[in-house]
Design a protein around this motif. Structure first.
Motif, PDB file in Angstrom:
ATOM      1  N   LYS A   3       0.844  -1.186   0.000  1.00  0.00           N
ATOM      2  CA  LYS A   3       0.000   0.000   0.000  1.00  0.00           C
ATOM      3  C   LYS A   3       0.879   1.235   0.000  1.00  0.00           C
ATOM      4  O   LYS A   3       2.016   1.216   0.474  1.00  0.00           O
ATOM      5  CB  LYS A   3      -0.924   0.000   1.220  1.00  0.00           C
ATOM      6  CG  LYS A   3      -2.020  -1.051   1.149  1.00  0.00           C
ATOM      7  CD  LYS A   3      -3.033  -0.875   2.269  1.00  0.00           C
ATOM      8  CE  LYS A   3      -4.195  -1.838   2.102  1.00  0.00           C
ATOM      9  NZ  LYS A   3      -5.236  -1.651   3.144  1.00  0.00           N
ATOM     10  N   TYR A  29      -8.703   2.092   0.388  1.00  0.00           N
ATOM     11  CA  TYR A  29      -7.845   2.893   1.243  1.00  0.00           C
ATOM     12  C   TYR A  29      -8.687   3.736   2.206  1.00  0.00           C
ATOM     13  O   TYR A  29      -9.892   3.914   2.014  1.00  0.00           O
ATOM     14  CB  TYR A  29      -6.972   3.838   0.400  1.00  0.00           C
ATOM     15  CG  TYR A  29      -5.743   3.203  -0.193  1.00  0.00           C
ATOM     16  CD1 TYR A  29      -5.655   1.838  -0.431  1.00  0.00           C
ATOM     17  CD2 TYR A  29      -4.641   3.974  -0.541  1.00  0.00           C
ATOM     18  CE1 TYR A  29      -4.517   1.266  -0.982  1.00  0.00           C
ATOM     19  CE2 TYR A  29      -3.501   3.423  -1.094  1.00  0.00           C
ATOM     20  CZ  TYR A  29      -3.454   2.058  -1.317  1.00  0.00           C
ATOM     21  OH  TYR A  29      -2.321   1.494  -1.875  1.00  0.00           O
ATOM     22  N   GLY A 128      -1.703   3.251   2.977  1.00  0.00           N
ATOM     23  CA  GLY A 128      -3.041   2.871   2.554  1.00  0.00           C
ATOM     24  C   GLY A 128      -4.027   3.987   2.798  1.00  0.00           C
ATOM     25  O   GLY A 128      -5.166   3.773   3.207  1.00  0.00           O
ATOM     26  N   ILE A 227       1.096   2.087  -7.450  1.00  0.00           N
ATOM     27  CA  ILE A 227       0.961   0.965  -6.503  1.00  0.00           C
ATOM     28  C   ILE A 227       1.735  -0.256  -7.008  1.00  0.00           C
ATOM     29  O   ILE A 227       2.394  -0.953  -6.254  1.00  0.00           O
ATOM     30  CB  ILE A 227      -0.524   0.623  -6.280  1.00  0.00           C
ATOM     31  CG1 ILE A 227      -1.203   1.753  -5.505  1.00  0.00           C
ATOM     32  CG2 ILE A 227      -0.668  -0.695  -5.506  1.00  0.00           C
ATOM     33  CD1 ILE A 227      -2.717   1.635  -5.421  1.00  0.00           C
TER      34      ILE A 227
END
Length: 230
Positions: A3, A29, A128, A227
């Motif tokens: 994350k 998230y 995240g 990511i």
């Protein structure tokens, strides 16, 4: 998959919060609306007569900062978290033009920024997170993997904000809203502490001529690329 931290900065009324909410939901998230935090402190200041009256008493606001308790509480029906000030849901109250007229003034106070930045850093320490504001990529998370700087013409932003306020039942003119947008731009960009500026490694995202769907799809594509690299 690792994350990352996503920092979204930019001018007022660029749709940062709307886009950040959508992005956080799509990625699974946590979303943090830092603008709501500054608006909450502004509402507290207005309610206590520290700003918005005949004279400002912002030194009194600084003295009472330890008594201000902020938290985000999920609203499952709405699909996002709402802002609470000392146990009260103030999500609706902080979105008015009246609060908008004073929030940049309160947000430039060094002690206010220090208090809220510390809270924001704590909220995002596990990554995240999608956080939007004015100084997320420059001050709160200078090491964020993805930094986005959102911009649009003052006229485009004023038009969006004007329609939003009308939909909420507020009686405002377009000229008032445009003046507010331009005033906030100046204060946010020229304040002494944590001024609004684009981080050197941020992606500039001009959405003057984009609809919500196109904005979301483009930013989601960018986020997924970052990511994958993490």
């Amino acid at each position: 998959m690792s994350k990352i931290t996503i920092a979204i900065d930019g001018f007022s009324s660029t749709g940062k919060s709307t886009l950040a909410k959508q992005l956080a939901k799509a990625l699974g998230y946590v979303y943090v609306d830092t603008g709501a935090m500054y608006r909450a402190v502004t509402l507290f200041a207005m309610r206590n007569g520290f700003i918005g009256g005949e004279s400002e008493k912002l030194e009194d606001l600084v003295q009472l900062l330890p008594k201000i308790k902020l938290r985000f509480e999920p609203n499952e029906a709405l699909g996002f978290s709402e802002m609470y000030l000392n146990g009260e849901n103030i999500e609706k109250q902080i979105r008015t033009l009246e609060v908008s007229n004073y929030v940049s003034r309160v947000a430039e106070i060094e002690q206010v920024r220090y208090k809220l930045v510390e809270m924001q850093k704590e909220m995002g320490k596990e990554k995240g997170v999608v956080m939007d504001g004015r100084d997320i990529g420059t001050v709160v998370f200078p090491d964020a993997e993805l930094k986005v700087f959102m911009t649009a013409s003052p006229q485009a932003r004023a038009t969006r904000r004007y329609k939003e306020l009308l939909d909420r039942g507020e009686k405002v003119s377009y000229e008032e809203v445009l003046e507010n947008v331009q005033k906030r731009d100046y204060i946010d960009s020229n304040r002494e502490f944590s001024p609004l500026r684009k981080a050197d490694d941020a992606i500039e995202f001009d959405n003057s001529d984009m609809g919500l769907k196109e904005q979301f799809e483009r930013l989601l594509s960018i986020a997924r690329r970052f990511i994958e690299r993490a």
